[in-house]
Design a protein around this motif. Structure first.
Motif, mmCIF file in Angstrom:
data_model
loop_
_atom_site.group_PDB
_atom_site.id
_atom_site.type_symbol
_atom_site.label_atom_id
_atom_site.label_comp_id
_atom_site.label_asym_id
_atom_site.label_seq_id
_atom_site.Cartn_x
_atom_site.Cartn_y
_atom_site.Cartn_z
ATOM 1 N N ALA A 76 0.796 -1.237 0.000
ATOM 2 C CA ALA A 76 0.000 0.000 0.000
ATOM 3 C C ALA A 76 0.830 1.289 0.000
ATOM 4 C CB ALA A 76 -0.980 -0.008 1.169
ATOM 5 N N PRO A 77 1.847 1.450 0.892
ATOM 6 C CA PRO A 77 2.608 2.715 0.889
ATOM 7 C C PRO A 77 3.257 3.011 -0.462
ATOM 8 C CG PRO A 77 3.049 1.474 2.885
ATOM 9 C CD PRO A 77 2.274 0.571 1.985
ATOM 10 N N ARG A 78 3.763 1.974 -1.103
ATOM 11 C CA ARG A 78 4.381 2.159 -2.418
ATOM 12 C C ARG A 78 3.350 2.628 -3.443
ATOM 13 N NH1 ARG A 78 9.841 1.864 -4.332
ATOM 14 N NH2 ARG A 78 9.432 2.815 -6.350
ATOM 15 N N LEU A 79 2.162 2.005 -3.417
ATOM 16 C CA LEU A 79 1.093 2.405 -4.337
ATOM 17 C C LEU A 79 0.671 3.844 -4.090
ATOM 18 C CD1 LEU A 79 -1.157 1.818 -6.421
ATOM 19 C CD2 LEU A 79 -2.520 0.858 -4.557
ATOM 20 N N ILE A 80 0.567 4.240 -2.836
ATOM 21 C CA ILE A 80 0.149 5.599 -2.470
ATOM 22 C C ILE A 80 1.175 6.630 -2.938
ATOM 23 C CG2 ILE A 80 -0.279 7.148 -0.512
ATOM 24 C CD1 ILE A 80 -1.365 4.592 0.958
ATOM 25 N N VAL A 81 2.442 6.378 -2.658
ATOM 26 C CA VAL A 81 3.516 7.307 -3.052
ATOM 27 C C VAL A 81 3.634 7.386 -4.574
ATOM 28 C CG1 VAL A 81 6.008 7.710 -3.001
ATOM 29 C CG2 VAL A 81 4.821 7.016 -0.916
ATOM 30 N N ASP A 82 3.571 6.225 -5.246
ATOM 31 C CA ASP A 82 3.719 6.193 -6.700
ATOM 32 C C ASP A 82 2.572 6.884 -7.427
ATOM 33 O OD1 ASP A 82 6.099 4.881 -6.520
ATOM 34 O OD2 ASP A 82 5.337 2.906 -7.059
ATOM 35 N N SER A 83 1.402 6.959 -6.771
ATOM 36 C CA SER A 83 0.263 7.611 -7.423
ATOM 37 C C SER A 83 0.496 9.107 -7.621
ATOM 38 C CB SER A 83 -1.016 7.386 -6.605
ATOM 39 O OG SER A 83 -0.916 8.009 -5.339
ATOM 40 N N LEU A 84 1.453 9.685 -6.869
ATOM 41 C CA LEU A 84 1.790 11.106 -7.011
ATOM 42 C C LEU A 84 3.149 11.320 -7.668
ATOM 43 C CD1 LEU A 84 0.594 12.561 -3.564
ATOM 44 C CD2 LEU A 84 -0.656 12.484 -5.731
ATOM 45 N N SER A 85 3.832 10.223 -8.004
ATOM 46 C CA SER A 85 5.183 10.330 -8.573
ATOM 47 C C SER A 85 5.128 10.345 -10.097
ATOM 48 C CB SER A 85 6.053 9.164 -8.104
ATOM 49 O OG SER A 85 6.116 9.129 -6.696
ATOM 50 N N VAL A 86 6.051 11.065 -10.678
ATOM 51 C CA VAL A 86 6.161 11.089 -12.139
ATOM 52 C C VAL A 86 6.843 9.814 -12.618
ATOM 53 C CG1 VAL A 86 7.120 12.314 -14.125
ATOM 54 C CG2 VAL A 86 6.271 13.606 -12.148
ATOM 55 N N GLN A 87 7.973 9.471 -11.988
ATOM 56 C CA GLN A 87 8.695 8.243 -12.317
ATOM 57 C C GLN A 87 8.586 7.259 -11.156
ATOM 58 O OE1 GLN A 87 12.716 9.518 -13.418
ATOM 59 N NE2 GLN A 87 12.234 8.953 -15.520
ATOM 60 N N ARG A 88 7.927 6.138 -11.422
ATOM 61 C CA ARG A 88 7.709 5.147 -10.363
ATOM 62 C C ARG A 88 8.770 4.047 -10.475
ATOM 63 N NH1 ARG A 88 1.365 5.183 -11.799
ATOM 64 N NH2 ARG A 88 2.320 5.623 -13.797
ATOM 65 N N ILE A 89 9.985 4.416 -10.070
ATOM 66 C CA ILE A 89 11.122 3.512 -10.209
ATOM 67 C C ILE A 89 11.304 2.696 -8.935
ATOM 68 C CG2 ILE A 89 13.628 3.387 -10.490
ATOM 69 C CD1 ILE A 89 13.431 5.946 -12.196
ATOM 70 N N ILE A 90 11.544 1.411 -9.112
ATOM 71 C CA ILE A 90 11.873 0.524 -7.997
ATOM 72 C C ILE A 90 13.123 -0.254 -8.375
ATOM 73 C CG2 ILE A 90 10.301 -1.294 -8.859
ATOM 74 C CD1 ILE A 90 9.819 -2.064 -5.890
ATOM 75 N N THR A 91 14.122 -0.246 -7.522
ATOM 76 C CA THR A 91 15.373 -0.942 -7.831
ATOM 77 C C THR A 91 15.173 -2.450 -7.779
ATOM 78 O OG1 THR A 91 16.141 -1.035 -5.535
ATOM 79 C CG2 THR A 91 16.670 0.962 -6.800
ATOM 80 N N TYR A 92 16.120 -3.167 -8.362
ATOM 81 C CA TYR A 92 16.054 -4.636 -8.381
ATOM 82 C C TYR A 92 15.995 -5.189 -6.956
ATOM 83 C CZ TYR A 92 17.426 -9.474 -9.261
ATOM 84 O OH TYR A 92 17.469 -10.840 -9.301
ATOM 85 N N ASN A 93 16.856 -4.704 -6.072
ATOM 86 C CA ASN A 93 16.879 -5.197 -4.687
ATOM 87 C C ASN A 93 15.585 -4.876 -3.944
ATOM 88 O OD1 ASN A 93 19.423 -6.217 -5.084
ATOM 89 N ND2 ASN A 93 20.487 -4.576 -4.013
ATOM 90 N N GLU A 94 15.043 -3.678 -4.168
ATOM 91 C CA GLU A 94 13.761 -3.309 -3.553
ATOM 92 C C GLU A 94 12.640 -4.194 -4.065
ATOM 93 O OE1 GLU A 94 14.445 1.516 -2.833
ATOM 94 O OE2 GLU A 94 13.512 0.782 -4.675
ATOM 95 N N CYS A 95 12.702 -4.520 -5.347
ATOM 96 C CA CYS A 95 11.691 -5.388 -5.956
ATOM 97 C C CYS A 95 11.721 -6.781 -5.330
ATOM 98 C CB CYS A 95 11.931 -5.474 -7.457
ATOM 99 S SG CYS A 95 10.664 -6.390 -8.365
ATOM 100 N N MET A 96 12.917 -7.338 -5.172
ATOM 101 C CA MET A 96 13.043 -8.668 -4.558
ATOM 102 C C MET A 96 12.604 -8.646 -3.092
ATOM 103 S SD MET A 96 13.988 -10.646 -6.974
ATOM 104 C CE MET A 96 13.218 -9.588 -8.209
ATOM 105 N N THR A 97 12.889 -7.531 -2.409
ATOM 106 C CA THR A 97 12.459 -7.384 -1.010
ATOM 107 C C THR A 97 10.932 -7.366 -0.923
ATOM 108 O OG1 THR A 97 14.450 -6.123 -0.466
ATOM 109 C CG2 THR A 97 12.601 -5.935 1.055
ATOM 110 N N GLN A 98 10.300 -6.690 -1.889
ATOM 111 C CA GLN A 98 8.838 -6.642 -1.889
ATOM 112 C C GLN A 98 8.236 -8.013 -2.176
ATOM 113 O OE1 GLN A 98 6.558 -4.256 -4.889
ATOM 114 N NE2 GLN A 98 5.722 -3.240 -3.081
#
Length: 310
Positions: A76-98
């Protein structure tokens, strides 16, 4: 963390690209997430503070609320923050953590729901042996096993994700990292990995749902021998559990027990069981449970009284 790919970051496309809808998503999911956290934390504090909620049922409800809070927080926090972001970038390590967090807390919720069903079965079908079978020590051991099982499951999921080589593109058509959208980006034949994934997550979802439904059918069948008052109380508790099970496992099985194909509704179905269900669970358990409501009233009464004396 070994990386066998050229892609070091991904772009999450989210639920929509429409600027107006993004603002609506921010408002709606911010409210849902805050409601989820407040509701579940209220249950956690109430169970910890109340002397009347010391039974195994509330012991497991405590961990269900904890799993719900963490499960919703994994997306949820990622979805909320990304809804206001221009570039919704997530690093490889962050992606694996999620991926790890999503499956760890999701699996934990599955196991806790099974433990709650076992508790209700013993309480209703074996009432004389209930204190001995569901002792505090046994409950703690069962929860530890659930944590270990969830950890093993999530490690397997991450290990599968780490096998995938990513050469580009790096656009994930989702609002979170999960194995299914990542499989679409992999530069390899993903048939075997998808089969392993469906066997792991799909089998856990389906077998758990079947076990839970059978256990509740047995419980409901056994209620015919109880008094009217006992039957009413048991039905109220079991109905709450059955509603939660259906709300969680319905969308979960839709996502994890099918061939490697995607549908336009996938993202909304994922939203329902990762964000919607954790929001609804506290409402279901508090609105239908007189003991929890009474304990909450007492807790607030004590809090207000102590504040007024200062």
């Amino acid at each position: 963390m070994q990386q066998n790919h050229s892609v070091t970051e991904f772009i999450l496309l989210g639920l929509t690209q429409d600027p107006m809808k993004k603002k609506m998503i921010f408002i709606i999911f911010f409210i849902l997430y805050m409601g989820t956290m407040v509701g579940n934390l209220l249950i956690i504090v109430t169970i910890k503070s109340s002397r009347t909620l010391g039974s195994p049922m509330y012991f497991f409800l405590f961990y269900l609320s904890l799993a719900d809070s963490c499960f919703s927080t994994s997306t949820a926090p990622r979805l909320i923050v990304d809804s206001l972001s221009v570039q919704r970038i997530i690093t490889y390590n962050e992606c694996m953590t999620q991926v790890f967090a999503l499956h760890f807390f999701g699996c934990m919720e599955v196991f806790v729901l099974i433990l709650m069903a076992i508790d209700r079965y013993v309480a209703i079908c074996k009432p004389l042996h209930y204190p001995a079978i569901m002792s505090r020590q046994v409950c703690i051991i069962l929860i530890v096993i659930a944590w270990i099982g969830s950890f093993i499951h999530s490690i397997v999921e991450v290990a599968q994700a780490l096998k995938l080589p990513f050469c580009g593109p790096n656009l994930i058509d989702h609002y979170c990292c999960d194995l299914q959208p990542l499989l679409k980006l992999a530069c390899m034949d993903t048939y075997l990995i998808n089969l392993e994934w469906a066997t792991n997550s799909g089998a856990i979802c389906t077998s758990s749902f079947v076990i839970l439904m059978i256990s509740y059918i047995v419980i409901l069948h056994s209620l015919r021998n109880h008094s009217a008052e006992g039957r009413k109380k048991a039905l109220s508790t079991c109905t709450s559990h059955i509603i939660v099970v259906i709300l969680f496992f319905g969308p979960c099985m839709f996502i994890y027990t099918r061939p490697p194909t995607t549908f336009p509704m996938d993202k909304m179905v994922t939203v329902f069981y990762t964000i919607g269900t954790p929001f609804l669970n506290p409402l279901i358990y508090t609105l239908r449970n007189a003991e929890v409501k009474n304990a909450m009233r007492k807790l607030w009464h004590i809090k207000i009284t102590s504040e007024s004396k200062r």
